[in-house]
Scaffold this motif. Structure first.
Motif, PDB file in Angstrom:
ATOM      1  N   THR A  89     -76.112 -75.989  73.386  1.00  0.00           N
ATOM      2  CA  THR A  89     -76.266 -76.736  74.619  1.00  0.00           C
ATOM      3  C   THR A  89     -75.053 -77.635  74.810  1.00  0.00           C
ATOM      4  OG1 THR A  89     -77.764 -78.164  75.843  1.00  0.00           O
ATOM      5  CG2 THR A  89     -77.579 -78.606  73.507  1.00  0.00           C
ATOM      6  N   LEU A  90     -74.709 -77.914  76.054  1.00  0.00           N
ATOM      7  CA  LEU A  90     -73.586 -78.793  76.341  1.00  0.00           C
ATOM      8  C   LEU A  90     -74.067 -80.237  76.334  1.00  0.00           C
ATOM      9  CD1 LEU A  90     -71.928 -76.856  79.294  1.00  0.00           C
ATOM     10  CD2 LEU A  90     -70.952 -77.196  77.019  1.00  0.00           C
ATOM     11  N   SER A  91     -73.311 -81.139  75.735  1.00  0.00           N
ATOM     12  CA  SER A  91     -73.740 -82.542  75.708  1.00  0.00           C
ATOM     13  C   SER A  91     -73.725 -83.126  77.120  1.00  0.00           C
ATOM     14  CB  SER A  91     -72.836 -83.359  74.795  1.00  0.00           C
ATOM     15  OG  SER A  91     -71.521 -83.369  75.308  1.00  0.00           O
ATOM     16  N   THR A  92     -72.941 -82.503  77.998  1.00  0.00           N
ATOM     17  CA  THR A  92     -72.873 -82.981  79.376  1.00  0.00           C
ATOM     18  C   THR A  92     -74.019 -82.428  80.217  1.00  0.00           C
ATOM     19  OG1 THR A  92     -71.357 -81.156  79.745  1.00  0.00           O
ATOM     20  CG2 THR A  92     -70.391 -83.342  79.452  1.00  0.00           C
ATOM     21  N   ASP A  93     -74.682 -81.404  79.735  1.00  0.00           N
ATOM     22  CA  ASP A  93     -75.744 -80.791  80.525  1.00  0.00           C
ATOM     23  C   ASP A  93     -76.834 -80.296  79.576  1.00  0.00           C
ATOM     24  OD1 ASP A  93     -77.219 -79.602  82.521  1.00  0.00           O
ATOM     25  OD2 ASP A  93     -76.039 -77.749  82.491  1.00  0.00           O
ATOM     26  N   PRO A  94     -77.465 -81.228  78.835  1.00  0.00           N
ATOM     27  CA  PRO A  94     -78.407 -80.779  77.805  1.00  0.00           C
ATOM     28  C   PRO A  94     -79.755 -80.381  78.380  1.00  0.00           C
ATOM     29  CG  PRO A  94     -78.252 -83.174  77.834  1.00  0.00           C
ATOM     30  CD  PRO A  94     -77.338 -82.681  78.924  1.00  0.00           C
ATOM     31  N   ASP A  95     -80.393 -79.418  77.735  1.00  0.00           N
ATOM     32  CA  ASP A  95     -81.763 -79.038  78.078  1.00  0.00           C
ATOM     33  C   ASP A  95     -82.670 -79.928  77.220  1.00  0.00           C
ATOM     34  OD1 ASP A  95     -84.249 -77.955  78.373  1.00  0.00           O
ATOM     35  OD2 ASP A  95     -83.612 -75.871  78.039  1.00  0.00           O
ATOM     36  N   LEU A  96     -82.926 -81.147  77.724  1.00  0.00           N
ATOM     37  CA  LEU A  96     -83.591 -82.152  76.896  1.00  0.00           C
ATOM     38  C   LEU A  96     -85.030 -81.776  76.559  1.00  0.00           C
ATOM     39  CD1 LEU A  96     -82.204 -85.460  78.446  1.00  0.00           C
ATOM     40  CD2 LEU A  96     -81.594 -84.397  76.272  1.00  0.00           C
ATOM     41  N   ILE A 144     -92.854 -91.775  54.391  1.00  0.00           N
ATOM     42  CA  ILE A 144     -91.985 -90.674  54.835  1.00  0.00           C
ATOM     43  C   ILE A 144     -90.867 -91.217  55.707  1.00  0.00           C
ATOM     44  CG2 ILE A 144     -91.860 -88.564  56.221  1.00  0.00           C
ATOM     45  CD1 ILE A 144     -94.780 -88.015  55.420  1.00  0.00           C
ATOM     46  N   GLU A 145     -89.668 -90.778  55.436  1.00  0.00           N
ATOM     47  CA  GLU A 145     -88.521 -91.173  56.241  1.00  0.00           C
ATOM     48  C   GLU A 145     -87.875 -89.900  56.772  1.00  0.00           C
ATOM     49  OE1 GLU A 145     -85.935 -94.130  54.258  1.00  0.00           O
ATOM     50  OE2 GLU A 145     -84.322 -92.864  55.062  1.00  0.00           O
ATOM     51  N   VAL A 146     -87.629 -89.870  58.064  1.00  0.00           N
ATOM     52  CA  VAL A 146     -87.033 -88.670  58.653  1.00  0.00           C
ATOM     53  C   VAL A 146     -85.681 -89.045  59.237  1.00  0.00           C
ATOM     54  CG1 VAL A 146     -87.274 -86.899  60.434  1.00  0.00           C
ATOM     55  CG2 VAL A 146     -89.300 -87.691  59.194  1.00  0.00           C
ATOM     56  N   SER A 147     -84.664 -88.293  58.921  1.00  0.00           N
ATOM     57  CA  SER A 147     -83.384 -88.511  59.603  1.00  0.00           C
ATOM     58  C   SER A 147     -83.002 -87.243  60.346  1.00  0.00           C
ATOM     59  CB  SER A 147     -82.289 -88.933  58.629  1.00  0.00           C
ATOM     60  OG  SER A 147     -82.019 -87.885  57.751  1.00  0.00           O
ATOM     61  N   ARG A 148     -82.425 -87.441  61.536  1.00  0.00           N
ATOM     62  CA  ARG A 148     -82.159 -86.305  62.415  1.00  0.00           C
ATOM     63  C   ARG A 148     -80.678 -86.280  62.759  1.00  0.00           C
ATOM     64  NH1 ARG A 148     -86.592 -87.232  67.034  1.00  0.00           N
ATOM     65  NH2 ARG A 148     -84.863 -88.278  68.050  1.00  0.00           N
ATOM     66  N   GLY A 149     -80.169 -85.095  62.969  1.00  0.00           N
ATOM     67  CA  GLY A 149     -78.753 -85.006  63.324  1.00  0.00           C
ATOM     68  C   GLY A 149     -78.494 -83.773  64.159  1.00  0.00           C
ATOM     69  N   VAL A 150     -77.402 -83.808  64.902  1.00  0.00           N
ATOM     70  CA  VAL A 150     -76.965 -82.600  65.620  1.00  0.00           C
ATOM     71  C   VAL A 150     -75.547 -82.282  65.176  1.00  0.00           C
ATOM     72  CG1 VAL A 150     -78.392 -82.737  67.674  1.00  0.00           C
ATOM     73  CG2 VAL A 150     -76.289 -84.066  67.567  1.00  0.00           C
ATOM     74  N   ASP A 151     -75.256 -80.997  65.124  1.00  0.00           N
ATOM     75  CA  ASP A 151     -73.901 -80.570  64.800  1.00  0.00           C
ATOM     76  C   ASP A 151     -73.146 -80.401  66.114  1.00  0.00           C
ATOM     77  OD1 ASP A 151     -74.606 -80.597  62.193  1.00  0.00           O
ATOM     78  OD2 ASP A 151     -74.813 -78.429  61.983  1.00  0.00           O
ATOM     79  N   CYS A 152     -72.076 -81.170  66.294  1.00  0.00           N
ATOM     80  CA  CYS A 152     -71.347 -81.160  67.559  1.00  0.00           C
ATOM     81  C   CYS A 152     -69.950 -80.607  67.386  1.00  0.00           C
ATOM     82  CB  CYS A 152     -71.184 -82.584  68.088  1.00  0.00           C
ATOM     83  SG  CYS A 152     -72.723 -83.390  68.445  1.00  0.00           S
ATOM     84  N   ARG A 153     -69.478 -79.936  68.413  1.00  0.00           N
ATOM     85  CA  ARG A 153     -68.076 -79.535  68.429  1.00  0.00           C
ATOM     86  C   ARG A 153     -67.578 -79.532  69.862  1.00  0.00           C
ATOM     87  NH1 ARG A 153     -69.980 -73.539  66.960  1.00  0.00           N
ATOM     88  NH2 ARG A 153     -69.872 -72.600  69.009  1.00  0.00           N
ATOM     89  N   TYR A 154     -66.261 -79.589  70.032  1.00  0.00           N
ATOM     90  CA  TYR A 154     -65.698 -79.476  71.358  1.00  0.00           C
ATOM     91  C   TYR A 154     -65.897 -78.055  71.855  1.00  0.00           C
ATOM     92  CZ  TYR A 154     -63.601 -84.013  70.640  1.00  0.00           C
ATOM     93  OH  TYR A 154     -63.425 -85.343  70.414  1.00  0.00           O
ATOM     94  N   VAL A 155     -66.092 -77.897  73.141  1.00  0.00           N
ATOM     95  CA  VAL A 155     -66.324 -76.574  73.710  1.00  0.00           C
ATOM     96  C   VAL A 155     -65.175 -75.651  73.311  1.00  0.00           C
ATOM     97  CG1 VAL A 155     -66.454 -75.264  75.859  1.00  0.00           C
ATOM     98  CG2 VAL A 155     -67.669 -77.436  75.641  1.00  0.00           C
ATOM     99  N   GLY A 156     -65.518 -74.519  72.741  1.00  0.00           N
ATOM    100  CA  GLY A 156     -64.500 -73.543  72.380  1.00  0.00           C
ATOM    101  C   GLY A 156     -64.081 -73.602  70.932  1.00  0.00           C
ATOM    102  N   GLN A 157     -64.285 -74.741  70.255  1.00  0.00           N
ATOM    103  CA  GLN A 157     -63.930 -74.782  68.837  1.00  0.00           C
ATOM    104  C   GLN A 157     -65.040 -74.144  68.008  1.00  0.00           C
ATOM    105  OE1 GLN A 157     -62.807 -78.830  67.854  1.00  0.00           O
ATOM    106  NE2 GLN A 157     -60.741 -78.511  68.620  1.00  0.00           N
ATOM    107  N   GLY A 158     -64.773 -73.922  66.723  1.00  0.00           N
ATOM    108  CA  GLY A 158     -65.727 -73.174  65.918  1.00  0.00           C
ATOM    109  C   GLY A 158     -66.349 -73.951  64.781  1.00  0.00           C
ATOM    110  N   TYR A 159     -65.951 -75.204  64.576  1.00  0.00           N
ATOM    111  CA  TYR A 159     -66.491 -75.964  63.456  1.00  0.00           C
ATOM    112  C   TYR A 159     -67.109 -77.257  63.955  1.00  0.00           C
ATOM    113  CZ  TYR A 159     -64.215 -72.672  60.417  1.00  0.00           C
ATOM    114  OH  TYR A 159     -63.856 -71.521  59.781  1.00  0.00           O
TER     115      TYR A 159
END
Lengths: 593, 561
Positions: free
Chosen positions: B501-508, B536-551
């Motif tokens: 999903t794009l951070s500028t246009d997320p499907d929230l 219980i402790e929960v931590s959440r994260g998203v993996d982000c990259r610039y559009v077109g990059q691979g890592y």
């Protein structure tokens, strides 16, 4: 010690060597992580290295392909030459862009970026990256399969030591011209910026190392590491009997050309060993052609020779770690007559030099096979590189797919299956990446089990089948080789299987195509199937361990019929019939005699 | 309350028993039992209980670091594995990324070809196909073909199956259905799906990870069953919790379902032990430096905890492994590493090791080649009177002979050569430390180095000096630090889903639904482990990259919708 007094203690030399190599590895990581095109981030078709102030390579990134790494010193020599002709010098903050195949570059799409490293006012070395770019403004989309370019100008933009940053100031005009003359400029320029960032990071770390150990220390360590690599290679060459060893290889050329001089082209190698020196000469190689399968002498031919000799005589799986640096080129001299495929005259086109370069490497290996029988493989299957492209509105998408070849059998081992070969070592692009980014569908990606690869005591490796369909209208171009000549067998092993290329397989429109296809339009639903060659066999197939033949039958690589016909192995009840096998092999050996 | 930590190493099984409410701590070390390591674990637990004067039934929690999965893959002794995959893609795990592991070698091995996890005869294809970006079904799963393949695999004696379909990370339905059918047709077999192990793109790496899970699954399952049965028989009531590569523990039965997550069980325990030692010293930024006889494991701990490796960068035994792992840099350098002069005249140390047999020359067990330990003996660093608490004899004169031979070849005197061995080794270790510090953006000067393992403290000062580290911490029990680390851990689960999903246009809507589902799964698992909601402790994260990059870079995601 070989009677040579090092100028630096061996401990410090190892320490500095490790630190330098770490820098090159870090540069490679940076480049792969920051780049946009799959050809760099997934296929790793890039190189990163540090050089000393004389332009001699000190170290290289291990996570990249030899064909990008090997040419870097040649790029540097080309830059020196051009800048000297123009009376230019390096200044802190410079970034130099270079891709002229007649000045050391491997070919036009492999653009080099060079950052001179200064400590204060003093030039102490260079930080260098190369990478394959998706488009460089050739006559049609993409930077592969440009097989109908008639000269160097048709191949795209040529940069001869252009300062894209001049003493720290960005040369905006050059970037603008570049953007306006290539397809997919966003991606290509983004990749170039990643190269520059990686070079700059390397330059900073280089300075840190010099601060820590002193310039004299770093230079002395570098000399010692180069001398070390040279000594290692010389000691291996000296073990070979003096003599002259010859081999010939053939490239398809353009099999559909009416011009006889453009097909079945010979690569002739004369390899002379004298003491600890090797001389490789290409006298007898076919004349250059007006098609881009000529190979830059510096950047392709020399690299193919150096890397093949190194991989055979200083095989990294069998020897100590030997740094890949300038020292490894010192014992090897290379000559090629002007005006041949291996030493073309400007402006002969060279952009599709990859596959012929593989034949150069393969033929050098063949020349060495007589004297290094346990360190070579039988003939290697060549690969294909494909450009897929199309338009979305006014914007191009371009995707470059590298397929794989296969190795011949080796002493004690079968050939490697479906890998990049000899002087290159890229990665494929995952199916799940391709389909997520381009209007393409991958229909099939498997080993060839329709044929028996080169039979031998150790058989040839298996080629692959890769099939891709267009989901929307687009374009396709391909450069490859190995359709006309199967990989050679050796020491009683049989030859392998040639490659193939099919358009719309399994339909009424099925067509077998030659190994070079200039740009053509593709309709939605049309399909390309690339079939790579299988390597040659090593040793007499009748001496192959019957258990290995049984394994191949169970795994579907050899039919029961071929087990009998090619290997003299009789199977029954899911196992080897030892008695029947022995008598069949005896009979076959008798018939042969 | 009594906590027991048991860490099984190649040579020794280390134990610690502790009463966190103020009682004494007992430590114990016994030889690892070769064929079935559970024997020594069970015996060790009884013995340490006896030392502490408690009954086995009084043990409240038992935490365990194991090398069973690691050794199965390193020694390539695993199950007969089958693979079920998408038609047209039978050989993904064989072709790999078509890259040779080494650039300059004709005679090299390719692990996934020369030591295949799944023989081609056991790789079965079935019609089915999904497509991006949402995992739409292009070709429905041919269930009859799955059944047929299951029967063939069963007939062939296959005991574990990996189900690996393209794009399953976007839609696991086909893999899940195939798993059900396989379980029906092959009762008792170990069946795993690629999407349940690590639902991310790149098919070779994901399929290989699933295949490793299947390859080590039956062996780990048997080990865990033996261990549980043996402990139960002896009166231990507490369930065994096993350390995973992610630095958390899970109940042994859960761990046995995804044994590919146990490959770094041992080193993870070491890093946690280092973290604990740093914490009791009031230090938050730590380099954990665990040096044994053959290898050194180096990890990083910061105020945010230990570092996790990028899933793209983790390789074990030459195979890519895409599961969450603690970031550890391992090199073949330790006390037993052998020093020599190679044919080009270069002075080298390791990675070949004298091991336990014959061992360093100064151990007097028949070793003649100069090792790192011999260099220490020559330089007088090791005290012959007090080696292993005076329990092991040391023969420095043999070290002088061994190092002297090397010194002759180098034109040095024996002390120079010994010093050179240590300098080269220390620099290799420093370079490996740079890989997890400088190369990941950490400045080592802001860290303390925690040195443990048999040889860690011997090399810590020099390595710290090279890196500019200003402080060294040596734990009270450096030799059983990993077992102590086991006592400091939490139950921990990772749950992952892929959605582009794009951070500028997320499907929230969808993002929230996915996150809630993942969080719900993890909470349910923890509650079934007996953990109270409040703990219980929960931590959440998203993996982000610039559009077109691979890592990607992992970015923490705050709570809430």
């Amino acid at each position: 010690m070989q009677g040579r007094k090092a100028k630096i203690d061996p401990v410090t030399a190892q320490v500095i060597g490790g630190a330098l190599e770490n820098v090159a590895i870090e540069m490679g990581h940076k480049l792969a992580r920051m780049s946009y095109s799959s050809i760099i981030r997934e296929s790793e078709d890039f190189g990163a290295a540090l050089l000393d102030a004389q332009g001699r390579q000190l170290c290289e990134s291990v996570d990249s392909t030899p064909l990008q790494l090997g040419p870097i010193p040649g790029y540097m020599r080309g830059i020196f030459r051009v800048m000297e002709e123009r009376g230019e010098t390096f200044a802190p903050g410079d970034v130099v862009m270079h891709n002229s195949p007649y000045h050391g570059a491997s070919h036009g799409p492999d653009v080099g970026f060079c950052v001179p490293v200064f400590r204060g006012e003093e030039l102490i070395g260079f930080s260098f990256t190369t990478a394959h770019h998706l488009d460089i403004g050739s006559l049609h989309p993409g930077s592969t399969g440009i097989v109908d370019a008639v000269d160097a100008y048709a191949e795209g933009l040529q940069f001869k030591a252009v300062k894209v940053y001049d003493a720290g100031k960005k040369n905006e005009a050059v970037w603008q011209i570049l953007r306006d003359n290539i397809r997919a400029p966003g991606m290509v320029v983004g990749d170039m910026e990643a190269q520059i960032a990686a070079c700059r990071a390397g330059a900073e770390r280089f300075v840190e190392i010099v601060e820590e150990f002193g310039l004299e220390g770093v230079n002395a360590a570098s000399e010692e590491l180069m001398d070390y690599s040279e000594r290692m290679l010389r000691s291996r060459i000296a073990e070979l009997p003096d003599g002259v060893y010859r081999a010939e290889g053939f490239i398809d050329g353009f099999v559909d050309s009416p011009n006889e001089n453009e097909k079945d082209l010979k690569i002739a190698v004369t390899l002379s060993v004298e003491g600890s020196d090797i001389h490789v000469d290409f006298e007898g190689t076919a004349p250059q052609v007006d098609l881009p399968i000529n190979m830059p002498f510096e950047g392709t031919v020399d690299v193919a020779v150096y890397l093949t000799i190194r991989s055979i005589l200083l095989d990294s799986a069998l020897t100590e770690y030997v740094p890949q640096n300038d020292g490894l080129t010192r014992p090897v001299r290379i000559t090629a007559p002007k005006g041949t495929l291996t030493n073309p005259i400007f402006p002969a086109p060279t952009i599709a030099r990859f596959c012929p370069g593989n034949i150069v490497a393969d033929t050098v290996m063949r020349a060495l096979s007589e004297v290094a029988p346990r360190n070579v493989s039988a003939g290697v299957g060549n690969l294909k590189v494909v450009a897929y492209s199309g338009l979305v509105g006014e914007d191009y998408w371009v995707y470059m797919d590298i397929t794989e070849g296969s190795y011949g059998g080796r002493y004690g081992k079968d050939g490697m299956d479906a890998v990049d070969t000899l002087f290159a070592n890229t990665r494929n692009n995952p199916v799940e990446d391709i389909e997520s980014h381009y209007p393409l569908r991958v229909d099939r990606y498997e080993l060839r089990d329709d044929v028996a690869s080169g039979p031998g005591r150790w058989r040839g490796g298996l080629g692959s089948i890769r099939q891709i369909s267009f989901l929307e209208e687009g374009r396709f171009a391909l450069e490859g080789d190995g359709h006309r000549f199967a990989p050679w067998g050796i020491f009683g092993g049989e030859e392998g299987i040639a490659g193939d290329l099919l358009l719309n397989p399994g339909t009424d429109g099925e067509q077998h195509l030659p190994s070079k296809i200039p740009d053509r339009r593709m309709r939605a639903g049309e399909t390309v199937r690339t079939v790579s060659p299988c390597g040659g066999g090593y040793g007499d197939p009748l001496q192959r361990d019957p258990a290995r033949v049984l394994d191949d039958v169970l795994d579907g690589f050899v039919s029961e019929e071929n087990a009998r016909k090619q290997y003299g192995v009789v199977l029954s009840d899911g196992g080897v019939d030892a008695a029947a096998t022995a008598s069949l092999r005896e009979r076959m050996a008798g018939e042969r005699a | 309350m009594h906590l027991v930590g048991v860490d099984v190493g190649g040579t020794f099984t280390d134990l610690v028993l502790s009463d966190p409410e103020g009682g004494e701590t007992y430590t114990h070390k016994i030889p690892t039992s070769g064929d079935d390591p559970s024997e020594a674990v069970i015996r060790g637990v009884y013995e340490v209980c006896r030392m502490a004067g408690i009954e086995p039934s009084e043990v409240s929690y038992l935490f365990h670091g194991t090398t069973t999965a690691t050794n199965a893959i390193l020694e390539h002794k695993g199950a007969e594995v089958g693979l079920l995959t998408t038609e047209g893609f039978r050989d993904i795990v064989h072709i790999g990324r078509h890259q040779r592991p080494q650039n300059y070698s004709i005679m090299q091995e390719i692990p996934w070809q020369d030591r295949a996890l799944v023989k081609r005869r056991h790789r079965k294809v079935v019609p089915e196909r999904l497509s991006p970006p949402r995992g739409e079904v292009l070709t429905p799963l041919d269930e009859e073909a799955v059944r047929e393949a299951a029967r063939e695999l069963k007939e062939a004696g296959v005991e574990a199956v990996a189900v690996c379909f393209l794009f399953s990370y976007l839609n696991p339905a086909h893999e899940e259905r195939a798993r059900e059918i396989l379980e029906e047709e092959m009762p008792g077999a170990f069946v795993t799906t690629s999407s349940s192990i690590f639902p991310q793109f790149r098919e070779f790496e994901r399929f290989t990870t699933a295949a490793i899970n299947a390859f080590v699954g039956p062996k780990v399952g048997r080990y865990v069953r033996n261990l549980r049965a043996g402990l139960k028989e002896g009166g231990v009531r507490a369930d065994v919790h096993i350390m995973r590569s992610n630095g958390g523990v899970s109940p042994s039965e859960v761990a046995a379902e995804s044994p590919v997550t146990l490959l770094l069980s041992g080193p993870a325990a070491g890093i946690l032990g280092g973290a604990f030692s740093g914490e009791v010293s009031g230090r938050r930024n730590l380099i954990t430096f665990d040096v044994g006889g053959t290898s050194a494991d180096i990890g990083i701990v910061t105020g945010k905890g230990f570092e996790e490796a990028g899933a793209r960068d983790t390789w074990i035994a030459g195979f890519p492994v895409m599961v969450p792992m603690i970031d550890v840099s391992t090199i073949g350098a330790g006390g037993g590493s052998i020093a020599y002069v190679d044919e080009g005249g270069a002075f080298r140390v390791g990675p070949r090791s004298a091991g336990a047999v014959p061992g360093p020359a100064c151990y007097g067990k028949g070793g003649t080649e100069p090792t790192v330990t011999d260099a220490h003996a020559v330089l007088g660093v090791l005290d012959p009177e007090h080696f292993l608490g005076g329990n092991m004899p040391l023969y420095p004169e043999r070290a002088f002979d061994a190092v002297g031979g090397l010194a002759g070849k180098l034109g040095m005197d024996v002390r120079e050569a010994a010093d050179g061995i240590l300098r080269i080794l220390n620099n290799s270790m420093a370079n490996a430390t740079r890989a997890v510090t400088v190369q990941k953006g950490h400045d080592p000067r802001a860290f303390s180095l925690v040195a443990f393992g048999g040889a860690g403290p011997l090399h810590a000062v020099e390595v710290a000096r090279i890196l500019g580290v200003r402080e060294i911490i040596v734990p009270a029990y450096p030799g059983i630090n990993s077992a102590i680390g086991l006592l400091t851990t939490d139950l921990k689960y990772d749950a992952i889903a892929t959605q582009f999903t794009l951070s500028t246009d997320p499907d929230l809507e969808r993002l929230n639904a996915d996150i809630e589902r993942l969080e719900g799964d993890v909470r349910a698992q923890l509650r079934s482990d007996g953990i109270a909601q409040g703990d219980i402790e929960v931590s959440r994260g998203v993996d982000c990259r610039y559009v077109g990059q691979g890592y990607e870079l992992r970015v923490p995601l705050p709570e809430g919708r």
